[in-house]
Design a protein around this motif. Sequence first.
Motif, mmCIF file in Angstrom:
data_model
loop_
_atom_site.group_PDB
_atom_site.id
_atom_site.type_symbol
_atom_site.label_atom_id
_atom_site.label_comp_id
_atom_site.label_asym_id
_atom_site.label_seq_id
_atom_site.Cartn_x
_atom_site.Cartn_y
_atom_site.Cartn_z
ATOM 1 N N GLU A 188 76.005 36.391 62.837
ATOM 2 C CA GLU A 188 76.602 35.981 64.119
ATOM 3 C C GLU A 188 76.631 34.459 64.215
ATOM 4 O O GLU A 188 77.607 33.868 64.662
ATOM 5 C CB GLU A 188 75.779 36.535 65.292
ATOM 6 C CG GLU A 188 76.030 38.000 65.559
ATOM 7 C CD GLU A 188 75.120 38.550 66.652
ATOM 8 O OE1 GLU A 188 75.372 39.653 67.110
ATOM 9 O OE2 GLU A 188 74.136 37.875 67.022
ATOM 10 N N GLN A 189 75.537 33.840 63.803
ATOM 11 C CA GLN A 189 75.489 32.376 63.896
ATOM 12 C C GLN A 189 76.498 31.737 62.958
ATOM 13 O O GLN A 189 77.138 30.742 63.304
ATOM 14 C CB GLN A 189 74.083 31.880 63.598
ATOM 15 C CG GLN A 189 73.126 32.210 64.735
ATOM 16 C CD GLN A 189 71.718 31.815 64.432
ATOM 17 O OE1 GLN A 189 71.423 30.647 64.305
ATOM 18 N NE2 GLN A 189 70.850 32.801 64.318
ATOM 19 N N LYS A 190 76.630 32.307 61.764
ATOM 20 C CA LYS A 190 77.567 31.710 60.802
ATOM 21 C C LYS A 190 79.005 31.871 61.266
ATOM 22 O O LYS A 190 79.858 31.064 60.935
ATOM 23 C CB LYS A 190 77.380 32.340 59.425
ATOM 24 C CG LYS A 190 76.142 31.826 58.717
ATOM 25 C CD LYS A 190 75.941 32.506 57.380
ATOM 26 C CE LYS A 190 74.619 32.093 56.777
ATOM 27 N NZ LYS A 190 74.179 32.996 55.719
ATOM 28 N N ARG A 225 56.615 44.071 60.158
ATOM 29 C CA ARG A 225 57.218 44.235 61.483
ATOM 30 C C ARG A 225 58.107 43.050 61.823
ATOM 31 O O ARG A 225 58.253 42.704 62.988
ATOM 32 C CB ARG A 225 56.128 44.410 62.556
ATOM 33 C CG ARG A 225 55.259 45.636 62.358
ATOM 34 C CD ARG A 225 56.054 46.934 62.318
ATOM 35 N NE ARG A 225 56.831 47.175 63.528
ATOM 36 C CZ ARG A 225 56.368 47.817 64.580
ATOM 37 N NH1 ARG A 225 55.154 48.291 64.590
ATOM 38 N NH2 ARG A 225 57.139 48.001 65.637
ATOM 39 N N ASN A 226 58.710 42.439 60.805
ATOM 40 C CA ASN A 226 59.578 41.296 61.113
ATOM 41 C C ASN A 226 60.887 41.801 61.720
ATOM 42 O O ASN A 226 61.101 42.995 61.886
ATOM 43 C CB ASN A 226 59.787 40.409 59.882
ATOM 44 C CG ASN A 226 60.691 41.028 58.849
ATOM 45 O OD1 ASN A 226 61.154 42.151 59.006
ATOM 46 N ND2 ASN A 226 60.931 40.325 57.780
ATOM 47 N N CYS A 227 61.758 40.871 62.069
ATOM 48 C CA CYS A 227 62.967 41.207 62.824
ATOM 49 C C CYS A 227 63.961 42.001 61.975
ATOM 50 O O CYS A 227 64.424 41.531 60.936
ATOM 51 C CB CYS A 227 63.623 39.912 63.311
ATOM 52 S SG CYS A 227 65.149 40.221 64.219
ATOM 53 N N VAL A 281 58.989 30.652 60.587
ATOM 54 C CA VAL A 281 59.178 32.103 60.633
ATOM 55 C C VAL A 281 59.919 32.513 61.921
ATOM 56 O O VAL A 281 59.368 33.228 62.757
ATOM 57 C CB VAL A 281 57.824 32.848 60.517
ATOM 58 C CG1 VAL A 281 57.309 32.830 59.097
ATOM 59 C CG2 VAL A 281 56.774 32.267 61.465
ATOM 60 N N PRO A 282 61.162 32.061 62.087
ATOM 61 C CA PRO A 282 61.868 32.374 63.333
ATOM 62 C C PRO A 282 62.046 33.873 63.551
ATOM 63 O O PRO A 282 62.179 34.322 64.690
ATOM 64 C CB PRO A 282 63.222 31.672 63.171
ATOM 65 C CG PRO A 282 63.387 31.482 61.701
ATOM 66 C CD PRO A 282 62.002 31.301 61.155
ATOM 67 N N PHE A 283 62.056 34.642 62.478
ATOM 68 C CA PHE A 283 62.228 36.084 62.597
ATOM 69 C C PHE A 283 60.924 36.817 62.288
ATOM 70 O O PHE A 283 60.922 37.982 61.937
ATOM 71 C CB PHE A 283 63.346 36.558 61.660
ATOM 72 C CG PHE A 283 64.704 36.000 62.038
ATOM 73 C CD1 PHE A 283 65.452 36.575 63.049
ATOM 74 C CD2 PHE A 283 65.213 34.880 61.387
ATOM 75 C CE1 PHE A 283 66.698 36.065 63.403
ATOM 76 C CE2 PHE A 283 66.453 34.356 61.724
ATOM 77 C CZ PHE A 283 67.195 34.959 62.744
HETATM 78 C C1 HEM Z 1 68.391 34.529 66.534
HETATM 79 C C2 HEM Z 1 68.186 35.824 66.806
HETATM 80 C C3 HEM Z 1 66.861 36.542 66.666
HETATM 81 C C4 HEM Z 1 65.600 36.046 66.546
HETATM 82 C C5 HEM Z 1 65.152 34.577 66.514
HETATM 83 C C6 HEM Z 1 64.702 37.190 66.446
HETATM 84 C C7 HEM Z 1 63.318 37.097 66.295
HETATM 85 C C8 HEM Z 1 62.479 38.185 66.171
HETATM 86 C C9 HEM Z 1 61.046 38.107 65.990
HETATM 87 C C10 HEM Z 1 60.238 36.795 65.892
HETATM 88 C C11 HEM Z 1 60.558 39.362 65.911
HETATM 89 C C12 HEM Z 1 59.085 39.795 65.715
HETATM 90 C C13 HEM Z 1 58.446 40.020 67.069
HETATM 91 C C14 HEM Z 1 56.999 40.390 66.905
HETATM 92 O O1 HEM Z 1 56.334 39.909 65.997
HETATM 93 O O2 HEM Z 1 56.504 41.169 67.712
HETATM 94 C C15 HEM Z 1 61.677 40.256 66.070
HETATM 95 C C16 HEM Z 1 61.590 41.625 66.052
HETATM 96 C C17 HEM Z 1 62.647 42.461 66.242
HETATM 97 N N1 HEM Z 1 63.973 42.108 66.365
HETATM 98 FE FE1 HEM Z 1 64.708 40.241 66.380
HETATM 99 N N2 HEM Z 1 65.427 38.336 66.502
HETATM 100 C C18 HEM Z 1 66.752 37.990 66.625
HETATM 101 C C19 HEM Z 1 67.831 38.845 66.682
HETATM 102 C C20 HEM Z 1 67.744 40.218 66.670
HETATM 103 C C21 HEM Z 1 68.887 41.113 66.695
HETATM 104 C C22 HEM Z 1 70.362 40.655 66.694
HETATM 105 C C23 HEM Z 1 68.376 42.372 66.703
HETATM 106 C C24 HEM Z 1 69.087 43.690 66.717
HETATM 107 C C25 HEM Z 1 70.386 43.849 66.610
HETATM 108 C C26 HEM Z 1 66.932 42.267 66.676
HETATM 109 C C27 HEM Z 1 66.071 43.328 66.685
HETATM 110 C C28 HEM Z 1 64.714 43.243 66.532
HETATM 111 C C29 HEM Z 1 63.808 44.393 66.522
HETATM 112 C C30 HEM Z 1 64.206 45.857 66.711
HETATM 113 C C31 HEM Z 1 62.516 43.905 66.326
HETATM 114 C C32 HEM Z 1 61.214 44.717 66.223
HETATM 115 C C33 HEM Z 1 60.960 45.064 64.763
HETATM 116 C C34 HEM Z 1 59.643 45.830 64.612
HETATM 117 O O3 HEM Z 1 58.776 45.733 65.473
HETATM 118 O O4 HEM Z 1 59.490 46.517 63.594
HETATM 119 N N3 HEM Z 1 66.588 40.949 66.649
HETATM 120 N N4 HEM Z 1 62.846 39.507 66.207
#
Ligand code: HEM
Length: 119
Positions: A72-74, A61-63, A54-56
């Motif tokens: 971007e990576q691709k 509340r996922n990413c 689950v990298p994202f």
């Molecule tokens: C490889 C790149 C990225 C990874 C591995 C990643 C990973 C994550 C993860 C694991 C979370 C959840 C954090 C939590 O549980 O508290 C998260 C949340 C979030 N990410 Fe990313 N992210 C990446 C890129 C991005 C990008 C490019 C953006 C915006 C342009 C972004 C915006 C956000 C936002 C706003 C949240 C909060 C969402 C929420 O709480 O509802 N992320 N990300």
Amino acid sequence: MIGKYKIPKGTNLFLWIYHLHHNDQYFPDPEKFDPERFRPSSPQLLSRPSYAYVPFSAGSRNCIGQKLAMLEQKTLVATIVKHFDIESRDPFDTLWPSLEFVLTTVQPLMIKLKPRSEI
Ligand code: HEM
């Protein structure tokens, strides 16, 4: 309850994704660069529980940047690896992980891009 653990109401839980992704039950030899693990039809991927990778994050509340990050990576990463071989200037075992807003290393990670002779 999570398994045998009773979690009191209001507890903050932190999922350590780095550790999850190094679970050798689902990712044998986890430090090995092995893209085969992620091939959609690979037996390893098909037998893995969906929340083991689950990298994202996952759930409501996922990413929100996941699709942008993958695009971007691709484009960026694929363009770089198409034209360069990348090697770390520091041996892997001299790097110390550092858990900050994103997982990084304490010292800067210096890389060298060598133009590829054939594309
Ligand atoms: C490889 C790149 C990225 C990874 C591995 C990643 C990973 C994550 C993860 C694991 C979370 C959840 C954090 C939590 O549980 O508290 C998260 C949340 C979030 N990410 Fe990313 N992210 C990446 C890129 C991005 C990008 C490019 C953006 C915006 C342009 C972004 C915006 C956000 C936002 C706003 C949240 C909060 C969402 C929420 O709480 O509802 N992320 N990300």
